[in-house]
Design an enzyme around this catalytic site. Structure first.
Site, short mmCIF file in Angstrom:
data_model
loop_
_atom_site.label_atom_id
_atom_site.label_comp_id
_atom_site.label_asym_id
_atom_site.label_seq_id
_atom_site.Cartn_x
_atom_site.Cartn_y
_atom_site.Cartn_z
N THR A 1 -7.09 10.37 1.52
CA THR A 1 -7.96 11.22 0.69
C THR A 1 -9.37 10.62 0.64
OG1 THR A 1 -7.24 10.08 -1.32
CG2 THR A 1 -6.07 12.09 -0.75
N LEU B 1 -7.50 -8.68 6.09
CA LEU B 1 -8.13 -8.72 7.41
C LEU B 1 -9.11 -9.88 7.46
CD1 LEU B 1 -8.27 -6.78 9.96
CD2 LEU B 1 -10.41 -5.94 8.96
N HIS C 1 -12.19 -0.36 -4.74
CA HIS C 1 -11.03 -0.80 -5.51
C HIS C 1 -10.97 0.03 -6.79
CE1 HIS C 1 -7.83 -3.39 -6.85
NE2 HIS C 1 -8.43 -3.46 -8.03
C1 GAR Z 1 -7.63 4.80 -3.45
O1 GAR Z 1 -7.49 5.15 -4.77
C2 GAR Z 1 -8.22 3.40 -3.37
O2 GAR Z 1 -9.03 3.07 -4.42
C3 GAR Z 1 -7.01 2.55 -3.43
O3 GAR Z 1 -6.01 3.25 -2.75
C4 GAR Z 1 -6.26 4.64 -2.79
C5 GAR Z 1 -6.24 5.17 -1.38
O4 GAR Z 1 -6.03 6.52 -1.31
N1 GAR Z 1 -7.33 1.28 -2.81
C6 GAR Z 1 -6.84 0.12 -3.24
O5 GAR Z 1 -6.04 0.02 -4.14
C7 GAR Z 1 -7.38 -1.09 -2.48
N2 GAR Z 1 -7.04 -2.32 -3.19
P1 GAR Z 1 -6.00 7.23 0.13
O6 GAR Z 1 -5.03 6.49 1.01
O7 GAR Z 1 -5.55 8.64 -0.14
O8 GAR Z 1 -7.41 7.19 0.67
#
Ligand code: GAR
Length: 212
Positions: free
Chosen positions: A18, A98, A112
């Site tokens: 997303t 990474l 984040h």
């Molecule tokens: C997002 O909310 C992002 O902030 C979080 O994962 C989600 C990804 O959504 N990221 C983390 O927690 C990184 N530590 P997506 O896969 O639909 O883009």
């Protein structure tokens, strides 16, 4: 850094994409001066790959589970990133650590879903973050966009925005509110970089207000 018209970005993701979709939409709507030169997924079947293909963006998969450790996984990811030759690497729900080569220091961004340094670090991703915020009883959470280094959620902070925690929140409702804010703040931060307005001084990121 010079003012640029368009920034070439490579996107790293592990899941539904997303965050990637929002970047694609912002670019198509002319609100983000960037071009996505490639998308790399670390998990099989990540739906983000489908989203990229629908927009004719090149994709690659480098599965974390195929590698024994972070250095060997990182080497494979970097070989693919370099093949796309981006100016900036954008982590978009990328759930693996990474390594960062010297020439990409402060050229990788991450979002984040909390206000770093709260509710971050190893194991704090996606829903785990919102569950932890609610369990702790915090009244405010938010979004942090930062340069990524080789440690979880640690690099210099570019932008932060606060999001209230409401009385009736569940992890899902809180995640929705935080992700709505992410969709504003992440493209904003990337646009500032595209405009050459971001300078890093130690841990502090300076944003130039007026480029005229
Ligand atoms: C997002 O909310 C992002 O902030 C979080 O994962 C989600 C990804 O959504 N990221 C983390 O927690 C990184 N530590 P997506 O896969 O639909 O883009």
């Amino acid at each position: 850094m010079m003012t640029r018209n368009s920034l070439d970005i490579a996107v790293l993701l592990s899941g539904s994409g997303t965050t990637l979709q929002n970047l694609i939409d912002q670019i198509e709507q002319g609100r983000l001066d960037a071009r996505i030169v490639g998308v790399i997924a670390s998990r099989a079947g990540a739906y983000g790959l489908e989203r990229a293909r629908k927009h004719a963006i090149p994709t690659a998969t480098v599965l974390r589970k195929d590698f024994a450790d972070t250095p060997t996984f990182s080497a494979a990811v970097w070989a693919q990133i370099r093949a796309y030759d981006p100016e900036l690497v954008v982590m978009a729900g990328f759930m693996s650590l990474l390594d960062v080569p010297d020439d990409f220091a402060n050229r990788i961004v991450n979002v984040h879903p909390a206000l770093i340094p709260a509710f971050c670090g190893k194991g704090m991703y996606g829903h785990h973050v919102h569950e932890a915020v609610l369990a702790y009883g915090a009244k405010i959470t938010g979004v942090t966009v930062h340069f990524a280094n080789a440690h979880y959620d640690e690099g210099p902070i570019i932008l932060q925005a606060a999001v209230p925690v409401l009385e009736e929140d569940t992890p899902d409702s809180l995640a929705d509110r935080v992700q709505t804010k992410e969709r504003e703040v992440y493209p904003q931060a990337i646009q500032l970089i595209a405009e050459g307005r971001v300078a890093v001084e130690g841990r502090r990121v300076r944003i130039r207000q007026d480029m005229e």
